[in-house]
Design an enzyme around this catalytic site. Structure first.
Site, short mmCIF file in Angstrom:
data_model
loop_
_atom_site.label_atom_id
_atom_site.label_comp_id
_atom_site.label_asym_id
_atom_site.label_seq_id
_atom_site.Cartn_x
_atom_site.Cartn_y
_atom_site.Cartn_z
N SER A 38 0.86 -1.17 0.00
CA SER A 38 0.00 0.00 0.00
C SER A 38 0.91 1.23 0.00
CB SER A 38 -0.94 -0.05 1.21
OG SER A 38 -1.91 0.97 1.13
N HIS A 83 -2.61 -1.23 -3.34
CA HIS A 83 -3.78 -0.38 -3.12
C HIS A 83 -3.64 0.83 -4.04
CE1 HIS A 83 -4.30 -2.03 1.23
NE2 HIS A 83 -4.63 -2.91 0.31
N ASP A 140 -4.37 -4.97 5.84
CA ASP A 140 -4.53 -5.84 4.67
C ASP A 140 -3.23 -6.61 4.43
OD1 ASP A 140 -5.88 -6.98 2.54
OD2 ASP A 140 -5.47 -5.33 1.16
#
Length: 193
Positions: A18, A45, A138
Protein backbone atom coordinates in the site's frame (compact mmCIF):
# COMPACT_ATOMS: atom_id res chain seq x y z
CA UNK A 1 17.85 -17.71 5.49
CA UNK A 2 17.64 -21.48 5.48
CA UNK A 3 18.95 -23.33 2.44
CA UNK A 4 15.80 -25.49 2.32
CA UNK A 5 13.66 -22.36 1.88
CA UNK A 6 15.82 -21.00 -0.91
CA UNK A 7 15.67 -24.25 -2.89
CA UNK A 8 11.91 -24.67 -2.48
CA UNK A 9 10.26 -24.65 -5.94
CA UNK A 10 7.65 -21.97 -6.39
CA UNK A 11 5.13 -21.37 -9.15
CA UNK A 12 4.19 -17.85 -8.06
CA UNK A 13 5.45 -14.97 -5.94
CA UNK A 14 2.84 -12.60 -4.55
CA UNK A 15 3.79 -9.03 -3.66
CA UNK A 16 1.30 -6.90 -1.76
CA UNK A 17 1.63 -3.31 -0.67
CA UNK A 18 0.00 0.00 0.00
CA UNK A 19 1.35 3.46 0.83
CA UNK A 20 5.11 3.57 0.27
CA UNK A 21 5.32 0.27 -1.61
CA UNK A 22 5.61 1.68 -5.13
CA UNK A 23 9.04 3.13 -4.35
CA UNK A 24 10.12 -0.28 -3.07
CA UNK A 25 9.07 -1.86 -6.38
CA UNK A 26 10.95 0.81 -8.34
CA UNK A 27 14.13 -0.22 -6.51
CA UNK A 28 13.41 -3.97 -6.41
CA UNK A 29 12.38 -4.73 -10.00
CA UNK A 30 15.68 -3.69 -11.63
CA UNK A 31 17.50 -6.11 -9.30
CA UNK A 32 15.53 -9.16 -10.43
CA UNK A 33 16.91 -11.75 -12.85
CA UNK A 34 15.65 -11.44 -16.41
CA UNK A 35 14.57 -15.08 -16.48
CA UNK A 36 12.59 -16.10 -13.41
CA UNK A 37 10.83 -19.49 -13.56
CA UNK A 38 7.66 -18.30 -11.80
CA UNK A 39 5.01 -15.60 -12.09
CA UNK A 40 5.10 -12.45 -9.96
CA UNK A 41 1.65 -11.17 -9.00
CA UNK A 42 1.53 -7.63 -7.60
CA UNK A 43 -1.42 -6.25 -5.64
CA UNK A 44 -1.17 -2.56 -4.74
CA UNK A 45 -3.78 -0.38 -3.12
CA UNK A 46 -4.62 2.14 -5.85
CA UNK A 47 -7.14 4.90 -6.34
CA UNK A 48 -10.18 3.50 -8.11
CA UNK A 49 -9.75 6.15 -10.78
CA UNK A 50 -6.19 5.07 -11.56
CA UNK A 51 -5.49 4.35 -15.20
CA UNK A 52 -3.43 1.48 -16.57
CA UNK A 53 -0.24 3.53 -16.93
CA UNK A 54 1.12 2.01 -13.69
CA UNK A 55 1.91 -1.28 -15.44
CA UNK A 56 3.71 0.66 -18.19
CA UNK A 57 5.68 2.52 -15.52
CA UNK A 58 6.65 -0.71 -13.78
CA UNK A 59 7.65 -2.25 -17.12
CA UNK A 60 10.33 0.44 -17.51
CA UNK A 61 12.03 -0.96 -14.37
CA UNK A 62 12.37 -4.59 -15.50
CA UNK A 63 13.09 -6.78 -18.50
CA UNK A 64 10.34 -9.17 -17.41
CA UNK A 65 7.07 -8.81 -19.38
CA UNK A 66 4.69 -6.73 -17.26
CA UNK A 67 0.92 -6.68 -17.68
CA UNK A 68 -2.13 -5.30 -15.96
CA UNK A 69 -4.43 -8.30 -15.52
CA UNK A 70 -7.53 -8.88 -17.64
CA UNK A 71 -10.22 -11.33 -16.56
CA UNK A 72 -9.37 -14.95 -17.48
CA UNK A 73 -5.71 -14.22 -18.31
CA UNK A 74 -3.54 -17.34 -18.03
CA UNK A 75 -0.74 -17.04 -15.46
CA UNK A 76 2.61 -17.60 -17.16
CA UNK A 77 6.03 -18.08 -15.55
CA UNK A 78 8.51 -15.25 -15.98
CA UNK A 79 5.82 -12.55 -16.18
CA UNK A 80 4.81 -9.79 -13.77
CA UNK A 81 1.08 -9.24 -13.32
CA UNK A 82 -0.49 -6.16 -11.74
CA UNK A 83 -3.94 -6.19 -10.18
CA UNK A 84 -6.12 -3.56 -11.88
CA UNK A 85 -7.57 -0.68 -9.89
CA UNK A 86 -10.96 -1.21 -8.21
CA UNK A 87 -11.15 -5.01 -8.72
CA UNK A 88 -10.26 -7.89 -6.43
CA UNK A 89 -7.81 -10.23 -8.15
CA UNK A 90 -8.53 -13.93 -7.67
CA UNK A 91 -6.46 -16.92 -8.71
CA UNK A 92 -8.51 -19.76 -10.20
CA UNK A 93 -7.77 -23.51 -10.10
CA UNK A 94 -6.57 -23.63 -13.72
CA UNK A 95 -3.91 -20.97 -12.91
CA UNK A 96 -5.92 -18.19 -14.49
CA UNK A 97 -7.01 -14.83 -13.09
CA UNK A 98 -10.53 -13.75 -12.25
CA UNK A 99 -11.58 -10.17 -11.51
CA UNK A 100 -14.22 -9.52 -8.88
CA UNK A 101 -16.11 -6.33 -8.03
CA UNK A 102 -17.51 -7.42 -4.66
CA UNK A 103 -17.34 -5.23 -1.55
CA UNK A 104 -14.05 -3.78 -0.34
CA UNK A 105 -11.95 -5.77 2.12
CA UNK A 106 -9.87 -3.76 4.62
CA UNK A 107 -11.25 -0.65 2.88
CA UNK A 108 -9.46 -1.78 -0.29
CA UNK A 109 -10.26 -3.12 -3.73
CA UNK A 110 -8.03 -4.77 -4.78
CA UNK A 111 -7.45 -6.38 -1.40
CA UNK A 112 -4.13 -8.08 -0.73
CA UNK A 113 -5.85 -10.64 1.53
CA UNK A 114 -8.29 -11.67 -1.20
CA UNK A 115 -5.51 -12.39 -3.70
CA UNK A 116 -3.17 -14.05 -1.19
CA UNK A 117 -5.94 -16.32 0.16
CA UNK A 118 -7.13 -17.43 -3.28
CA UNK A 119 -3.54 -18.05 -4.42
CA UNK A 120 -2.82 -20.13 -1.30
CA UNK A 121 -5.74 -22.42 -2.21
CA UNK A 122 -4.41 -22.94 -5.74
CA UNK A 123 -0.63 -23.03 -5.24
CA UNK A 124 -0.27 -24.40 -1.70
CA UNK A 125 3.38 -24.96 -0.80
CA UNK A 126 4.61 -23.75 -4.22
CA UNK A 127 3.84 -20.13 -3.30
CA UNK A 128 5.84 -17.28 -1.77
CA UNK A 129 4.27 -14.05 -0.53
CA UNK A 130 5.90 -10.71 0.28
CA UNK A 131 4.15 -7.87 2.11
CA UNK A 132 5.53 -4.34 1.72
CA UNK A 133 4.94 -0.91 3.23
CA UNK A 134 1.39 0.16 4.04
CA UNK A 135 -0.90 1.83 6.55
CA UNK A 136 -3.57 -0.80 7.29
CA UNK A 137 -3.97 -4.49 8.20
CA UNK A 138 -4.53 -5.84 4.67
CA UNK A 139 -2.22 -8.73 3.83
CA UNK A 140 -1.90 -10.36 7.25
CA UNK A 141 -4.81 -12.80 6.81
CA UNK A 142 -3.42 -13.60 3.37
CA UNK A 143 0.02 -14.35 4.80
CA UNK A 144 -1.62 -16.62 7.39
CA UNK A 145 -3.33 -18.54 4.55
CA UNK A 146 -0.06 -18.83 2.60
CA UNK A 147 1.76 -20.14 5.68
CA UNK A 148 -1.07 -22.58 6.51
CA UNK A 149 -0.79 -24.20 3.06
CA UNK A 150 2.99 -24.52 3.32
CA UNK A 151 4.08 -21.42 1.40
CA UNK A 152 6.89 -19.00 2.26
CA UNK A 153 6.08 -15.67 3.92
CA UNK A 154 8.17 -12.50 3.84
CA UNK A 155 7.68 -8.92 4.96
CA UNK A 156 9.59 -5.75 4.34
CA UNK A 157 11.70 -4.73 7.32
CA UNK A 158 9.41 -2.17 9.00
CA UNK A 159 12.45 0.01 9.75
CA UNK A 160 12.90 0.49 5.99
CA UNK A 161 9.18 0.97 5.20
CA UNK A 162 7.78 4.43 4.50
CA UNK A 163 4.59 3.23 6.25
CA UNK A 164 5.65 0.51 8.74
CA UNK A 165 2.16 -0.34 10.07
CA UNK A 166 1.38 -3.07 7.53
CA UNK A 167 4.59 -5.12 7.93
CA UNK A 168 4.58 -4.54 11.71
CA UNK A 169 1.01 -5.80 11.98
CA UNK A 170 1.92 -8.91 9.98
CA UNK A 171 4.93 -9.56 12.21
CA UNK A 172 2.71 -9.36 15.30
CA UNK A 173 -0.09 -11.59 13.96
CA UNK A 174 1.39 -14.08 11.47
CA UNK A 175 4.34 -16.46 11.24
CA UNK A 176 6.84 -14.73 8.97
CA UNK A 177 9.76 -16.68 7.52
CA UNK A 178 11.90 -13.72 6.48
CA UNK A 179 12.11 -9.99 7.23
CA UNK A 180 13.93 -8.28 4.37
CA UNK A 181 15.25 -4.98 3.14
CA UNK A 182 15.30 -4.42 -0.63
CA UNK A 183 18.67 -6.11 -1.42
CA UNK A 184 17.64 -9.13 0.68
CA UNK A 185 14.28 -9.29 -1.14
CA UNK A 186 16.04 -9.29 -4.50
CA UNK A 187 18.48 -12.03 -3.42
CA UNK A 188 15.64 -14.15 -2.05
CA UNK A 189 13.51 -13.77 -5.19
CA UNK A 190 16.43 -14.44 -7.52
CA UNK A 191 17.28 -17.67 -5.68
CA UNK A 192 13.73 -19.09 -5.63
CA UNK A 193 13.38 -22.04 -8.01
Amino acid sequence: MEESDVKKPVKALLIGGSAGSLQVLFHLLPLLNKTLPFAIIVVLHRRHSADSSLSELLSTKTALPTHEVDDKDVILPGHIYLAPADYHLLIEKGETFSLDYSEKVNFSRPSIDVTFESAAEVYGSSLAALLLSGANEDGTKGLLAVKKTGGITLVQNPETAQMPYMPNYALMHAVIDHVCDIPQMAHFINTLH
